[in-house]
Scaffold this motif. Structure first.
Motif, PDB file in Angstrom:
ATOM      1  N   PHE A 145       0.826  -1.131   0.019  1.00 18.89           N
ATOM      2  CA  PHE A 145      -0.075   0.185  -0.123  1.00 18.89           C
ATOM      3  C   PHE A 145       1.057   1.233   0.126  1.00 18.89           C
ATOM      4  O   PHE A 145       1.905   1.305   0.705  1.00 18.89           O
ATOM      5  N   LEU A 146       0.621   2.237  -0.764  1.00 12.87           N
ATOM      6  CA  LEU A 146       1.010   3.583  -0.840  1.00 12.87           C
ATOM      7  C   LEU A 146       0.151   4.496  -0.943  1.00 12.87           C
ATOM      8  O   LEU A 146      -0.631   4.638  -1.752  1.00 12.87           O
ATOM      9  N   GLU A 147       0.356   5.476  -0.022  1.00 10.49           N
ATOM     10  CA  GLU A 147      -0.727   6.881  -0.036  1.00 10.49           C
ATOM     11  C   GLU A 147       0.257   7.947   0.052  1.00 10.49           C
ATOM     12  O   GLU A 147       1.037   8.113   0.913  1.00 10.49           O
ATOM     13  N   ILE A 148      -0.087   8.829  -0.823  1.00 11.39           N
ATOM     14  CA  ILE A 148       0.700  10.123  -0.649  1.00 11.39           C
ATOM     15  C   ILE A 148      -0.427  11.396  -0.774  1.00 11.39           C
ATOM     16  O   ILE A 148      -1.282  11.623  -1.183  1.00 11.39           O
ATOM     17  N   THR A 149      -0.142  12.169   0.453  1.00 11.67           N
ATOM     18  CA  THR A 149      -0.919  13.244   0.868  1.00 11.67           C
ATOM     19  C   THR A 149      -0.140  14.380   0.442  1.00 11.67           C
ATOM     20  O   THR A 149       0.824  14.644   1.059  1.00 11.67           O
ATOM     21  N   ASN A 150      -0.534  15.369  -0.393  1.00 11.78           N
ATOM     22  CA  ASN A 150       0.027  16.668  -0.285  1.00 11.78           C
ATOM     23  C   ASN A 150      -0.759  17.908   0.473  1.00 11.78           C
ATOM     24  O   ASN A 150      -2.265  17.897   0.012  1.00 11.78           O
ATOM     25  N   VAL A 151      -0.352  18.512   1.219  1.00 15.11           N
ATOM     26  CA  VAL A 151      -0.888  19.274   2.160  1.00 15.11           C
ATOM     27  C   VAL A 151      -0.647  20.633   1.795  1.00 15.11           C
ATOM     28  O   VAL A 151       0.481  21.026   1.888  1.00 15.11           O
ATOM     29  N   LEU A 152      -1.658  21.490   1.333  1.00 18.41           N
ATOM     30  CA  LEU A 152      -1.341  22.990   1.316  1.00 18.41           C
ATOM     31  C   LEU A 152      -2.315  23.547   2.012  1.00 18.41           C
ATOM     32  O   LEU A 152      -3.515  23.971   1.976  1.00 18.41           O
ATOM     33  N   SER A 153      -1.595  24.749   2.569  1.00 14.78           N
ATOM     34  CA  SER A 153      -2.299  25.623   3.389  1.00 14.78           C
ATOM     35  C   SER A 153      -2.389  26.828   2.642  1.00 14.78           C
ATOM     36  O   SER A 153      -1.481  27.387   1.803  1.00 14.78           O
ATOM     37  N   TYR A 154      -3.611  27.696   2.512  1.00 11.24           N
ATOM     38  CA  TYR A 154      -3.738  28.784   1.852  1.00 11.24           C
ATOM     39  C   TYR A 154      -4.562  29.759   2.520  1.00 11.24           C
ATOM     40  O   TYR A 154      -5.735  30.246   1.842  1.00 11.24           O
ATOM     41  N   SER A 155      -4.073  30.111   3.509  1.00  6.65           N
ATOM     42  CA  SER A 155      -4.669  31.157   4.383  1.00  6.65           C
ATOM     43  C   SER A 155      -4.736  32.744   3.712  1.00  6.65           C
ATOM     44  O   SER A 155      -3.779  32.882   2.648  1.00  6.65           O
ATOM     45  N   SER A 156      -5.567  33.544   4.042  1.00  9.96           N
ATOM     46  CA  SER A 156      -5.935  34.778   3.277  1.00  9.96           C
ATOM     47  C   SER A 156      -4.144  35.646   3.244  1.00  9.96           C
ATOM     48  O   SER A 156      -4.090  36.542   2.386  1.00  9.96           O
ATOM     49  N   ASN A 157      -3.377  35.253   4.331  1.00  7.64           N
ATOM     50  CA  ASN A 157      -2.090  36.068   4.285  1.00  7.64           C
ATOM     51  C   ASN A 157      -1.022  35.451   3.679  1.00  7.64           C
ATOM     52  O   ASN A 157       0.120  35.887   3.462  1.00  7.64           O
ATOM     53  N   ALA A 158      -1.282  34.163   2.877  1.00  7.27           N
ATOM     54  CA  ALA A 158      -0.304  33.380   2.141  1.00  7.27           C
ATOM     55  C   ALA A 158      -0.225  33.965   0.666  1.00  7.27           C
ATOM     56  O   ALA A 158      -0.987  34.651   0.240  1.00  7.27           O
ATOM     57  N   GLY A 159       0.422  33.468   0.037  1.00  6.64           N
ATOM     58  CA  GLY A 159       0.737  33.764  -1.495  1.00  6.64           C
ATOM     59  C   GLY A 159       1.774  34.690  -1.810  1.00  6.64           C
ATOM     60  O   GLY A 159       2.213  34.631  -3.183  1.00  6.64           O
ATOM     61  N   PHE A 160       2.581  35.400  -0.875  1.00  7.27           N
ATOM     62  CA  PHE A 160       3.657  36.496  -1.358  1.00  7.27           C
ATOM     63  C   PHE A 160       5.037  35.787  -0.765  1.00  7.27           C
ATOM     64  O   PHE A 160       5.862  36.464  -0.899  1.00  7.27           O
ATOM     65  N   THR A 161       4.873  34.639  -0.383  1.00  8.69           N
ATOM     66  CA  THR A 161       5.960  33.530  -0.504  1.00  8.69           C
ATOM     67  C   THR A 161       5.718  32.582  -1.590  1.00  8.69           C
ATOM     68  O   THR A 161       5.864  31.419  -1.613  1.00  8.69           O
ATOM     69  N   ALA A 162       5.458  33.324  -2.917  1.00  4.65           N
ATOM     70  CA  ALA A 162       4.874  32.118  -4.011  1.00  4.65           C
ATOM     71  C   ALA A 162       5.992  32.009  -4.683  1.00  4.65           C
ATOM     72  O   ALA A 162       7.356  32.264  -4.754  1.00  4.65           O
ATOM     73  N   SER A 163       5.712  30.771  -5.331  1.00  2.00           N
ATOM     74  CA  SER A 163       6.660  29.973  -6.025  1.00  2.00           C
ATOM     75  C   SER A 163       6.237  29.494  -7.351  1.00  2.00           C
ATOM     76  O   SER A 163       4.861  29.563  -7.573  1.00  2.00           O
ATOM     77  N   GLY A 164       6.991  29.207  -8.267  1.00  2.00           N
ATOM     78  CA  GLY A 164       6.488  28.574  -9.622  1.00  2.00           C
ATOM     79  C   GLY A 164       6.019  27.363  -9.432  1.00  2.00           C
ATOM     80  O   GLY A 164       6.262  26.613  -8.435  1.00  2.00           O
ATOM     81  N   ILE A 165       4.961  27.142 -10.187  1.00  2.00           N
ATOM     82  CA  ILE A 165       4.046  25.899  -9.941  1.00  2.00           C
ATOM     83  C   ILE A 165       4.881  24.770 -10.954  1.00  2.00           C
ATOM     84  O   ILE A 165       4.436  24.940 -12.098  1.00  2.00           O
TER      85      ILE A 165
END
Length: 492
Positions: free
Chosen positions: A348-368
Motif C-alpha cells: 500500500f502507498l498513500e501520498i497526501t499533499n498538504v497545502l495551506s492557503y490562508s488569506s495572508n499566504a501567497g507572497f512567498t509565492a513559487s513557480g508551479i
C-alpha cells in the motif's frame, strides 16, 4: 494670429495622441485580458482672457472587468473580480497580468505565453504512508488505483492519492497450521480488501462533506463469545456448534474432536467479509473482530445443539465501535485497509499533499511545477494539467489527480499607478503601492478567458471625434497662416 497658430498645433498634437490611444484600443479588441486606455485633456493657461490651446492631461488604464468567455481548455483561467495573476521572469522580477491563457512548458512549469512562470502556492508538506518505508513514489508496480480526492478543511487542502500492488494476484491461502487463528483463504483476503476499500472511500466522502469536523479516531467492534460451559457437549457427528452474526448463520458439525470443530467454526467466521476470529480450543472462547472501523455487528443465537440452553453461552463486547470524525476517522479506515492489503501480500502507498492557503499566504509565492517525477509523486510520467475554479492546479494521470499548487492573485491600492510593460504585463510602482493578496476579493473561473474590455462602438465614436478635431485644428493652422501672409503682404 500667432496664438491661433500655436493653439492649432497643440490641438493636432493632443488629438494625434487621442487617435493613437483609440486605435490601440481597437487593435487589441481580441487581446486576452487587455484593459482599454483612456485619455483626458486640459486647457492651457489663459492670457488676455483667451486660452493658449490644449494639453494631454492623462492617459490611464481602465481596469473595468471584461466579459469572460468559455474556451474548454483545462489550462485556461479567468479572474472574475479584482486582481492580477503574478508572473515572474528569469531574473526573478515579478509582473502582473489579467491574461490566463497559460501553457505547460517543457520544464514542467506552468507559464504564460511569453514563458514567464505563473506564481502561486505549492504544497508545504508531503505525507507518505507506505508498506515499504523506503518507497515514496508511485511506480508501475502500484497498478491498483484505490482513491484520489481533495478535501479542503479550515483553509488547508488535503490531496490524497492511494494505490496498491495487485492484491488479487498476490493473495494466497494461510498455512493450515493457523486454523482457528484468523485463518483466511486468498479469496477471503481479496474480499476483505474490497470491503475495506469501499469503507475507506465512503469515509473520505464523509470527510469531504464535513471537512471542519473535529478530528477523532475510529475504533472497531470486538466481541467475545464464551462457549466454555457447553463445549463438552460436542461428542459426535450428531452434535453441532453455531452462531449468528448480523444476517449470517455460521454452523459447524462435530469433526474429529472438539479442538478441530472449534477451529473450523472460527475459520468460517473469518471467511465472512470484514471479519476475523480467534478461538482458544482449550476454553472455547472466541474473539470476533470486525475489521471495518466504526461499524457495529450483532452476535446472537450462539449455541451448541438445539437442546442446550443459549443462556449458557456468554457474549460480551470487548470494544465498542466508534465512528470517529474528520481526518483521524479517515486515517483509521486507511490503516485498516493497509493492514488487509499487507495480509494479502500486497503493498500500500498513500501520498497526501498538504497545502495551506490562508488569506495572508501567497507572497512567498513559487513557480508551479507540474512534472510528477520531479515532485517525486509518479515515476517517469507526465500528466495533464487541470485548473479548478478555486485556482488549485492538478495534474491528472491514470485515475489520480495530484495537487501541485494554487495560483495566487495580487491587488494594488492604486491600480492606475501600475506601469504598462507590454505583452499584457504590468509592474508595480511607488504610485501603485506594493502588491497585496487578492485571493479573497475575486473568483477564478477555469476553462474561461477574459476578453478585452474595449467597447468598439465607443472606440469608433471617439476616433471620429478625434478625426474631426484633428481636421479642425489643421484648418485653424492654415487659416492663421493665411492671415499671416495677408499681414506680410500689407507691410510690403
Amino acid at each position: 494670429m500667432i496664438g491661433a497658430l500655436w493653439n492649432g498645433m497643440s490641438g493636432i498634437i493632443a488629438y494625434d495622441k487621442g487617435i493613437s490611444v483609440e486605435s490601440n484600443n481597437a487593435a487589441n479588441i481580441s487581446t486576452v485580458g487587455h484593459k482599454r486606455d483612456s485619455i483626458t485633456f486640459e486647457d492651457i493657461l489663459y492670457s488676455y482672457d483667451y486660452g493658449k490651446g490644449v494639453n494631454t492631461q492623462s492617459i490611464s488604464k481602465d481596469f473595468e472587468q471584461g466579459n469572460i468567455r468559455p474556451t474548454n481548455s483545462n489550462i485556461d483561467v479567468a479572474i472574475d473580480g479584482k486582481g492580477f495573476f503574478i508572473v515572474q521572469d528569469k531574473s526573478g522580477q515579478n509582473f502582473y497580468t489579467r491574461a490566463g491563457n497559460f501553457i505547460q512548458a517543457e520544464d514542467g512549469f506552468l507559464k504564460t505565453q511569453d514563458n514567464l512562470n505563473v506564481m502561486g502556492l505549492i504544497p508545504q508538506q508531503k505525507r507518505v504512508i507506505s508498506s515499504n518505508p523506503i518507497e515514496n513514489i508511485f511506480t508501475d508496480e502500484y497498478s491498483k488505483n484505490l482513491t484520489s480526492i481533495t478535501v479542503s478543511s479550515n483553509n488547508v487542502a488535503y490531496n490524497i492519492n492511494s494505490r496498491a500492488t495487485n492484491y488479487a494476484s498476490s493473495a494466497k491461502n494461510d498455512d493450515i497450521v493457523n486454523s482457528g487463528n484468523n485463518y483466511k483463504t486468498s479469496g477471503t483476503k481479496i474480499s476483505d480488501v474490497e470491503g475495506l476499500l469501499y469503507d475507506y472511500n465512503e469515509k473520505l466522502k464523509l470527510f469531504q462533506t464535513n471537512p471542519n469536523a473535529p478530528s477523532s479516531s475510529s475504533t472497531n467492534q470486538i466481541s467475545k463469545v464464551d462457549y466454555s460451559k457447553v463445549i463438552n457437549n460436542l461428542q459426535n457427528e450428531n452434535d453441532f456448534i453455531s452462531i449468528s452474526i448480523d444476517n449470517s448463520v455460521i454452523r459447524q458439525n462435530f469433526d474429529t474432536n472438539i479442538e478441530t470443530t472449534l477451529k473450523k467454526l472460527s475459520d468460517k467466521i473469518s471467511s465472512l467479509q470484514g471479519f476475523s476470529s480467534k478461538v482458544d480450543p482449550s476454553t472455547g472462547i472466541f474473539i470476533i473482530e470486525n475489521l471495518t472501523m466504526g461499524e457495529e455487528f450483532k452476535v446472537y443465537n450462539a449455541k451448541i445443539n438445539d437442546n442446550i440452553s443459549q443462556s449458557e453461552v456468554n457474549t460480551t463486547k470487548v470494544q465498542e465501535a466508534k465512528q470517529g470524525s474528520g481526518l483521524a476517522m479517515v486515517e483509521s479506515s486507511r490503516d485498516a485497509l493497509k493492514k488487509a492489503l499487507e495480509r494479502a501480500d500486497a503493498k500500500f502507498l498513500e501520498i497526501t499533499n498538504v497545502l495551506s492557503y490562508s488569506s495572508n499566504a501567497g507572497f512567498t509565492a513559487s513557480g508551479i511545477n507540474a512534472r510528477l517525477d520531479a515532485l517525486t509523486l509518479v515515476k517517469d510520467a507526465k500528466g495533464d494539467i487541470n485548473i479548478s475554479d478555486d485556482g488549485f492546479v492538478f495534474v491528472d494521470i491514470e485515475g489520480n489527480s495530484f495537487l501541485v499548487g494554487r495560483i495566487g492573485t495580487a491587488n494594488f491600492k492604486n491600480e492606475d499607478g501600475l506601469k504598462s510593460e507590454g505583452n499584457n504585463l504590468y509592474s508595480a510602482t511607488k504610485e501603485s503601492g506594493p502588491a497585496t493578496n487578492a485571493d479573497n476579493t475575486n473568483k477564478l473561473v477555469s476553462k474561461y478567458l477574459e476578453n478585452a474590455n474595449v467597447n468598439m462602438g465607443d472606440t469608433l465614436s471617439m476616433l471620429m471625434i478625434y478625426q474631426k478635431a484633428f481636421e479642425a485644428n489643421s484648418k485653424s493652422i492654415t487659416t492663421s497662416d493665411e492671415f499671416l501672409q495677408t499681414a506680410m503682404n500689407m507691410i510690403k
